[in-house]
Design a protein around this motif. Structure first.
Motif, mmCIF file in Angstrom:
data_model
loop_
_atom_site.group_PDB
_atom_site.id
_atom_site.type_symbol
_atom_site.label_atom_id
_atom_site.label_comp_id
_atom_site.label_asym_id
_atom_site.label_seq_id
_atom_site.Cartn_x
_atom_site.Cartn_y
_atom_site.Cartn_z
ATOM 1 N N HIS A 1 0.839 -1.193 0.000
ATOM 2 C CA HIS A 1 0.000 0.000 0.000
ATOM 3 C C HIS A 1 0.880 1.251 0.000
ATOM 4 N N VAL A 2 0.372 2.322 -0.611
ATOM 5 C CA VAL A 2 1.095 3.593 -0.649
ATOM 6 C C VAL A 2 0.123 4.734 -0.386
ATOM 7 N N ALA A 3 0.626 5.794 0.267
ATOM 8 C CA ALA A 3 -0.152 6.988 0.556
ATOM 9 C C ALA A 3 0.720 8.213 0.325
ATOM 10 N N ILE A 4 0.092 9.384 0.282
ATOM 11 C CA ILE A 4 0.820 10.637 0.085
ATOM 12 C C ILE A 4 0.776 11.422 1.388
ATOM 13 N N HIS A 5 1.941 11.795 1.894
ATOM 14 C CA HIS A 5 2.049 12.453 3.194
ATOM 15 C C HIS A 5 1.675 13.929 3.124
ATOM 16 N N ASP A 6 1.073 14.433 4.217
ATOM 17 C CA ASP A 6 0.726 15.848 4.325
ATOM 18 C C ASP A 6 0.708 16.259 5.793
ATOM 19 N N ASN A 7 1.846 16.724 6.305
ATOM 20 C CA ASN A 7 1.926 17.223 7.689
ATOM 21 C C ASN A 7 1.389 16.218 8.709
ATOM 22 N N ASN A 8 1.949 15.033 8.647
ATOM 23 C CA ASN A 8 1.647 13.914 9.555
ATOM 24 C C ASN A 8 0.332 13.205 9.236
ATOM 25 N N ASP A 9 -0.516 13.817 8.407
ATOM 26 C CA ASP A 9 -1.668 13.115 7.859
ATOM 27 C C ASP A 9 -1.248 12.497 6.531
ATOM 28 N N TYR A 10 -2.104 11.691 5.971
ATOM 29 C CA TYR A 10 -1.851 11.176 4.628
ATOM 30 C C TYR A 10 -3.169 10.913 3.927
ATOM 31 N N VAL A 11 -3.138 11.043 2.607
ATOM 32 C CA VAL A 11 -4.293 10.766 1.770
ATOM 33 C C VAL A 11 -3.975 9.532 0.950
ATOM 34 N N HIS A 12 -4.961 8.637 0.859
ATOM 35 C CA HIS A 12 -4.719 7.356 0.181
ATOM 36 C C HIS A 12 -6.038 6.763 -0.279
ATOM 37 N N SER A 13 -5.925 5.758 -1.146
ATOM 38 C CA SER A 13 -7.090 5.048 -1.633
ATOM 39 C C SER A 13 -7.146 3.684 -0.960
ATOM 40 N N SER A 14 -8.084 3.560 -0.034
ATOM 41 C CA SER A 14 -8.266 2.315 0.719
ATOM 42 C C SER A 14 -9.760 2.148 0.963
ATOM 43 N N GLY A 15 -10.410 1.398 0.078
ATOM 44 C CA GLY A 15 -11.866 1.336 0.103
ATOM 45 C C GLY A 15 -12.452 2.523 -0.640
ATOM 46 N N ARG A 16 -11.947 3.706 -0.308
ATOM 47 C CA ARG A 16 -12.245 4.949 -1.015
ATOM 48 C C ARG A 16 -11.058 5.866 -0.784
ATOM 49 N N VAL A 17 -10.988 6.953 -1.493
ATOM 50 C CA VAL A 17 -9.931 7.936 -1.228
ATOM 51 C C VAL A 17 -10.305 8.675 0.056
#
Length: 285
Positions: A224-240
């Motif tokens: 799995h991969v996600a995009i980091h943003d100030n300790n949060d991250y956005v990713h596609s897992s079930g939905r974005v």
């Protein structure tokens, strides 16, 4: 606007990846029954239907690479109409999505732009939804643009093999988000983790746009991969959607985090290419 490449030459086969309109495809083998074995600009190989492509001679490809082109920059699906003034759904010749490349002359003063699709059809697209391709490829690294693209897809459902704003898988989200900034990434998370600069596991040092990788900690297998943003991250897992690496955050995700990679500062390098420098898009003599 989008076509699927499958693991076998049949529509019932698993979709491995996608290509978007106006992106060159290298045809490797005609396997019969209307199917081709083909390669995408990121090097991925799969099978696609002849109904999804326009076969061009080397001369026509050279003409396309030297033509004046525009690229769809809208993060929302748009349409191409037969006539300049029409807004009727019965006058649509195609939809268009982020990253589609069309032949046409950009004029910021015009509400609509006349474009030519790869198969020769002509139509009009909203000028606000496109940018001149020659200028677009010159953009500098912009983590916020990458993240804006990813966030614009929040709620979009997960699609195995998807690499467009219509629907995507986890690595597809990373690909289309980086493509909006003119950068071609490898197809799969297991490939993406081997690119760029590995920056370890200290999430307090991560920067916006860094790629986070998850998987099996015992085997090291990346899934799995996600995009980091100030300790949060956005990713596609079930939905974005968004989660956080911070255990104190209400968005904290229970995913098994393994490592992170920084793309910024590693362009170009193995597995990371700017569209501007890819010989399939421009003549590099």
């Amino acid at each position: 606007s989008v076509c699927g490449l499958r693991t076998q030459p049949k529509l019932s086969a698993e979709m491995a990846t996608q290509s978007i309109m106006g992106h060159p495809i290298r045809l490797l083998e005609n396997v019969g029954d209307g199917w081709w074995r083909a390669q995408t600009p990121d090097g991925y190989i799969g099978y696609l239907s002849s109904a999804s492509i326009e076969v061009k001679s080397p001369e026509r490809m050279e003409a396309w690479r030297n033509a004046e082109r525009v690229i769809v920059t809208s993060v929302y699906q748009t349409d191409i109409y037969r006539t300049e003034k029409s807004k009727s759904p019965r006058n649509i010749i195609s939809d268009a999505v982020l990253g589609d490349i069309l032949v046409g002359r950009y004029d910021a003063k015009s509400e609509k732009t006349l474009v030519t699709l790869p198969d020769g059809r002509k139509g009009y697209i909203a000028t606000s939804a496109i940018a001149p391709f020659s200028k677009w490829v010159k953009q500098s690294f912009d983590a916020q643009k990458i993240l804006d693209t990813a966030y614009s897809m929040e709620g979009t459902y997960y699609l195995w093999g998807g690499t467009s704003i219509k629907a995507c898988d986890c690595s597809g989200l990373a690909k289309i988000s980086y493509l909006s900034n003119g950068i071609i990434l490898m197809r799969d998370a297991s490939q993406q983790v081997k690119t760029g600069k590995n920056i370890g596991t200290d999430w307090t040092t991560f920067q916006p746009g860094d790629l986070l990788f998850f998987g099996n900690k015992e085997t090291g297998r990346i899934t799995h991969v996600a995009i980091h943003d100030n300790n949060d991250y956005v990713h596609s897992s079930g939905r974005v959607k968004r989660n956080s690496l911070n255990p104190e955050s209400p968005l904290y995700g229970s995913h098994s985090f393994i490592t992170a990679v920084r793309i910024k500062g590693s362009i170009p390098s193995e597995g990371i290419t700017r569209v501007e420098n890819h010989p399939w898009f421009f003549d590099k003599k």
